[in-house]
Design a protein around this motif. Structure first.
Motif: not given
Length: 319
Positions: A179-180, A184-189, A311-315
């Motif tokens: 997260a820091r 990625c977003d919270q769902t992926e975390i 890492r998702p593209r655009g993250a």
């Protein structure tokens, strides 16, 4: 539109540049009151806008360090201004000035991205303290983001006992780091956390303690009794699980190795597209791991698993 940073975000690290604050209010009296309070008590440069549209134009031309805005204004109200800033300049903090009767819209604005608020009836008592607090927080965040431009790699290494109670703390530590660095977003975390939890549990139970998953299907209580027994018995009790996490801007790589005899991985393959895996009694952990991770590999001995989450593209630009 690309997200811009506030005007002084690129100043030298050792330079203390007075922050620029944009005061937005359709009342000239309220404008000057807020501005005078800020200038009397803080080292800052204050600019003014009469409504949200004027403010948005000024922000696009040269983003300030903080926006202090009224809510009820013509042309573009404070809520619309908060939304525009949130969508296009997420690093720019917004503090609301709330008047009697605007409580509902203020609540909505806070939910949509405003950083804080101060009641107009308490400007003299609360304005300066609130603005200083928000600026101190966002200044640190900007410094961390700037430092992130130079970050190349972080490596974590752990060697843990055969105690599954350690797993939640370890997984949470890694999730917090994801997260820091805005991996990625919270769902992926959450999904990464589930995969790590399953892999660590497998390493302890099936690797080091050599427990057969079929035993859990037949007698769940006997499975966990045997786990507790073996944790304190030879040759199992001295075995460790080694966990290595390598975080880079492109991907997170996790390597988990146990000290058990290993297992035959030649037939291990769980197709994430096959719904039948959801009803099968064994292999649930590996199914979730292969579903949530981008790449999964085992060593030849079968006592080490490597999981990669890209890492998702655009993250980087979305966060």
């Amino acid at each position: 539109m690309h997200a811009r940073t506030p005007a002084h975000a690129d100043a030298g690290c050792d330079q203390e540049v007075p922050p620029r604050i944009l005061v937005v209010d359709d009342s000239p009296i309220d404008q000057r009151l807020a501005g005078s309070l800020l200038k009397q008590s803080t080292d800052c440069h204050v600019e003014y806008a009469a409504n949200g549209q004027d403010a948005w134009n000024a922000i696009q031309a040269s983003a300030p360090d903080l926006v202090l805005t009224d809510l009820q204004m013509p042309e573009m109200d404070g809520l619309a201004l908060v939304e525009s800033i949130r969508n296009h300049m997420p690093l720019l903090p917004v503090v609301l000035m709330t008047a009697f009767g605007s409580e509902q819209i203020a609540t909505e604005a806070l939910q949509r991205g405003a950083a804080s608020y101060v009641a107009k009836t308490h400007l003299a008592q609360s304005l300066v303290r609130t603005v200083q607090q928000v600026l101190s927080v966002t200044r640190f965040d900007r410094q961390q983001r700037r430092l992130g431009d130079f970050w190349q790699q972080t490596r974590f290494c752990f060697s843990i006992d055969n105690d599954v109670a350690l797993i939640p703390a370890l997984v949470t530590h890694l999730q917090d780091y994801l997260a820091r660095i805005r991996h990625c977003d919270q769902t992926e975390i959450v999904r990464v956390g589930v995969a790590l939890h399953e892999a660590l549990r497998n390493a302890i139970h099936h690797g080091n303690l050599e427990l057969d998953s079929k035993l859990r299907e037949d007698d769940d209580s006997r499975y966990y009794e045997l786990a507790d027994l073996r944790r304190n018995s030879d040759p199992y009790r001295d075995r460790k699980v080694t966990f290595t996490a390598i975080e880079t801007p492109e991907q997170a790589t996790y390597v988990i190795q146990d000290e058990g005899p290993g297992f035959d991985t030649s037939h291990v393959h769980y197709d994430p597209e096959d719904p039948q895996h959801l009803t099968r009694p064994s292999g649930r952990g590996l199914f979730l791991i292969q579903t949530f991770m981008d790449e999964v590999q085992f060593n030849e001995r079968g006592n080490e698993i490597t999981m990669i989450h890209r890492r998702p593209r655009g993250a980087e630009t979305e966060q």
